[in-house]
Motif scaffolding. Structure first.
Motif, PDB file in Angstrom:
ATOM      1  N   ALA A  76       0.843  -1.210   0.000  1.00 47.96           N
ATOM      2  CA  ALA A  76       0.000   0.000   0.000  1.00 47.96           C
ATOM      3  C   ALA A  76       0.872   1.252   0.000  1.00 47.96           C
ATOM      4  O   ALA A  76       0.596   2.209  -0.740  1.00 47.96           O
ATOM      5  N   THR A  77       1.940   1.237   0.779  1.00 47.67           N
ATOM      6  CA  THR A  77       2.867   2.379   0.822  1.00 47.67           C
ATOM      7  C   THR A  77       3.546   2.556  -0.528  1.00 47.67           C
ATOM      8  O   THR A  77       3.664   3.673  -1.049  1.00 47.67           O
ATOM      9  N   ILE A  78       3.963   1.435  -1.125  1.00 51.12           N
ATOM     10  CA  ILE A  78       4.641   1.484  -2.429  1.00 51.12           C
ATOM     11  C   ILE A  78       3.678   1.993  -3.499  1.00 51.12           C
ATOM     12  O   ILE A  78       4.038   2.842  -4.312  1.00 51.12           O
ATOM     13  N   LYS A  79       2.419   1.507  -3.464  1.00 55.98           N
ATOM     14  CA  LYS A  79       1.427   1.968  -4.457  1.00 55.98           C
ATOM     15  C   LYS A  79       1.149   3.455  -4.311  1.00 55.98           C
ATOM     16  O   LYS A  79       0.960   4.161  -5.306  1.00 55.98           O
ATOM     17  N   ALA A  80       1.152   3.945  -3.081  1.00 52.81           N
ATOM     18  CA  ALA A  80       0.927   5.379  -2.860  1.00 52.81           C
ATOM     19  C   ALA A  80       2.060   6.192  -3.489  1.00 52.81           C
ATOM     20  O   ALA A  80       1.811   7.214  -4.150  1.00 52.81           O
ATOM     21  N   LEU A  81       3.289   5.750  -3.336  1.00 48.23           N
ATOM     22  CA  LEU A  81       4.426   6.436  -3.949  1.00 48.23           C
ATOM     23  C   LEU A  81       4.353   6.394  -5.473  1.00 48.23           C
ATOM     24  O   LEU A  81       4.607   7.388  -6.150  1.00 48.23           O
ATOM     25  N   ILE A  82       3.974   5.249  -6.000  1.00 47.71           N
ATOM     26  CA  ILE A  82       3.864   5.108  -7.459  1.00 47.71           C
ATOM     27  C   ILE A  82       2.782   6.045  -7.988  1.00 47.71           C
ATOM     28  O   ILE A  82       2.942   6.685  -9.029  1.00 47.71           O
ATOM     29  N   THR A  83       1.666   6.158  -7.248  1.00 53.12           N
ATOM     30  CA  THR A  83       0.573   7.048  -7.651  1.00 53.12           C
ATOM     31  C   THR A  83       1.026   8.504  -7.639  1.00 53.12           C
ATOM     32  O   THR A  83       0.733   9.261  -8.572  1.00 53.12           O
ATOM     33  N   VAL A 135       9.798   2.116   2.820  1.00 50.76           N
ATOM     34  CA  VAL A 135       9.591   0.797   3.433  1.00 50.76           C
ATOM     35  C   VAL A 135      10.287   0.737   4.790  1.00 50.76           C
ATOM     36  O   VAL A 135       9.727   0.215   5.759  1.00 50.76           O
ATOM     37  N   HIS A 136      11.501   1.287   4.865  1.00 46.99           N
ATOM     38  CA  HIS A 136      12.203   1.327   6.163  1.00 46.99           C
ATOM     39  C   HIS A 136      11.377   2.102   7.193  1.00 46.99           C
ATOM     40  O   HIS A 136      11.243   1.672   8.346  1.00 46.99           O
ATOM     41  N   ALA A 137      10.823   3.225   6.788  1.00 44.58           N
ATOM     42  CA  ALA A 137      10.001   4.028   7.704  1.00 44.58           C
ATOM     43  C   ALA A 137       8.773   3.242   8.141  1.00 44.58           C
ATOM     44  O   ALA A 137       8.388   3.274   9.320  1.00 44.58           O
ATOM     45  N   GLU A 138       8.185   2.543   7.196  1.00 48.42           N
ATOM     46  CA  GLU A 138       6.998   1.734   7.502  1.00 48.42           C
ATOM     47  C   GLU A 138       7.361   0.593   8.456  1.00 48.42           C
ATOM     48  O   GLU A 138       6.598   0.284   9.362  1.00 48.42           O
ATOM     49  N   THR A 139       8.511  -0.020   8.249  1.00 51.14           N
ATOM     50  CA  THR A 139       8.939  -1.103   9.146  1.00 51.14           C
ATOM     51  C   THR A 139       9.188  -0.558  10.539  1.00 51.14           C
ATOM     52  O   THR A 139       8.826  -1.206  11.513  1.00 51.14           O
ATOM     53  N   SER A 140       9.780   0.619  10.621  1.00 51.68           N
ATOM     54  CA  SER A 140      10.036   1.225  11.939  1.00 51.68           C
ATOM     55  C   SER A 140       8.726   1.507  12.661  1.00 51.68           C
ATOM     56  O   SER A 140       8.581   1.205  13.845  1.00 51.68           O
ATOM     57  N   SER A 141       7.757   2.063  11.937  1.00 45.67           N
ATOM     58  CA  SER A 141       6.475   2.367  12.584  1.00 45.67           C
ATOM     59  C   SER A 141       5.727   1.081  12.932  1.00 45.67           C
ATOM     60  O   SER A 141       5.060   1.014  13.959  1.00 45.67           O
ATOM     61  N   SER A 142       5.855   0.055  12.083  1.00 48.93           N
ATOM     62  CA  SER A 142       5.208  -1.233  12.384  1.00 48.93           C
ATOM     63  C   SER A 142       5.828  -1.864  13.621  1.00 48.93           C
ATOM     64  O   SER A 142       5.119  -2.406  14.459  1.00 48.93           O
ATOM     65  N   ASN A 143       7.148  -1.773  13.712  1.00 53.87           N
ATOM     66  CA  ASN A 143       7.830  -2.349  14.880  1.00 53.87           C
ATOM     67  C   ASN A 143       7.444  -1.603  16.149  1.00 53.87           C
ATOM     68  O   ASN A 143       7.225  -2.211  17.190  1.00 53.87           O
ATOM     69  N   LYS A 144       7.319  -0.264  16.071  1.00 57.30           N
ATOM     70  CA  LYS A 144       6.923   0.521  17.236  1.00 57.30           C
ATOM     71  C   LYS A 144       5.480   0.204  17.623  1.00 57.30           C
ATOM     72  O   LYS A 144       5.154   0.084  18.798  1.00 57.30           O
ATOM     73  N   SER A 145       4.622   0.047  16.615  1.00 59.44           N
ATOM     74  CA  SER A 145       3.227  -0.300  16.896  1.00 59.44           C
ATOM     75  C   SER A 145       3.145  -1.667  17.550  1.00 59.44           C
ATOM     76  O   SER A 145       2.370  -1.875  18.481  1.00 59.44           O
ATOM     77  N   GLN A 146       3.951  -2.594  17.064  1.00 58.98           N
ATOM     78  CA  GLN A 146       3.960  -3.946  17.615  1.00 58.98           C
ATOM     79  C   GLN A 146       4.474  -3.921  19.052  1.00 58.98           C
ATOM     80  O   GLN A 146       3.914  -4.573  19.920  1.00 58.98           O
ATOM     81  N   GLU A 147       5.523  -3.134  19.308  1.00 55.40           N
ATOM     82  CA  GLU A 147       6.053  -3.016  20.665  1.00 55.40           C
ATOM     83  C   GLU A 147       5.013  -2.397  21.592  1.00 55.40           C
ATOM     84  O   GLU A 147       4.837  -2.838  22.722  1.00 55.40           O
TER      85      GLU A 147
END
Length: 183
Positions: free
Chosen positions: A137-144, A162-174
């Motif tokens: 979804a993040t990649i599609k938003a950038l492509i758009t 993607v790195h930013a998304e992984t960081s936010s996902s990891n923080k959300s998971q924590e």
């Protein structure tokens, strides 16, 4: 009268009780009559092997001479293998997406060291096709956003997103784990 225990010999009237061996037995050749003009001694073989081994180039810790051993060869097979790895790697575990992207970058760096230039458009496709679905979804938003000028969307931008998304996902998971632990 009984016969004597040791009858006298006909050949020698007084046989020597402890005969001495011949210095050169008749069946063995003397050292001067060796048929091989270049005798090979075991010590000589070892010294030849040691000398040959000492000439072997040792691998440097910094990798500067690894191409001598085809470990890091710049031949077509190595280049093809690197390109194949770039386009065949996939990551399905979102927690490992950052490491996956780092691997893709490392492969691109290796290709560049070997004189292979992969166009950004191809590298972007490798990133997009190999990233876990959760980041699509993040990649599609950038492509758009960059639909009108796709060349302005760089691989670095995709990787950063993607790195930013992984960081936010990891923080959300924590955060979710923290909440679950406290309730």
């Amino acid at each position: 009268m009984p016969p004597p225990l040791n009858p006298p010999s006909c050949h020698s009237p007084d046989p020597e009780p402890n005969p001495k061996p011949h210095s050169n037995p008749p069946d063995s050749p003397s050292p001067s009559s060796n048929p091989d003009p270049n005798p090979s001694e075991p010590d000589d073989d070892m010294s030849k092997a040691t000398k040959a081994f000492n000439k072997v180039m040792k691998l440097e810790k910094d990798g500067s001479n690894w191409s001598t051993w085809d470990y890091d060869a710049k031949d077509p097979l190595t280049k093809a293998s690197l390109e194949k790895r770039l386009f065949s790697l996939t990551c399905t575990n979102p927690a490992k997406a950052g490491k996956h992207l780092d691997n893709l970058i490392a492969i691109m760096d290796e290709l560049a060291e070997h004189g292979v230039s992969i166009p950004d458009s191809q590298f972007k496709l490798a990133i997009i096709s190999s990233t876990p679905d959760v980041y699509q979804a993040t990649i599609k938003a950038l492509i758009t956003v960059y639909r009108e000028e796709p060349n302005k969307l760089t691989p670095e931008m995709l990787i950063t997103a993607v790195h930013a998304e992984t960081s936010s996902s990891n923080k959300s998971q924590e955060s979710a784990n923290y909440c679950n632990d406290n309730f």
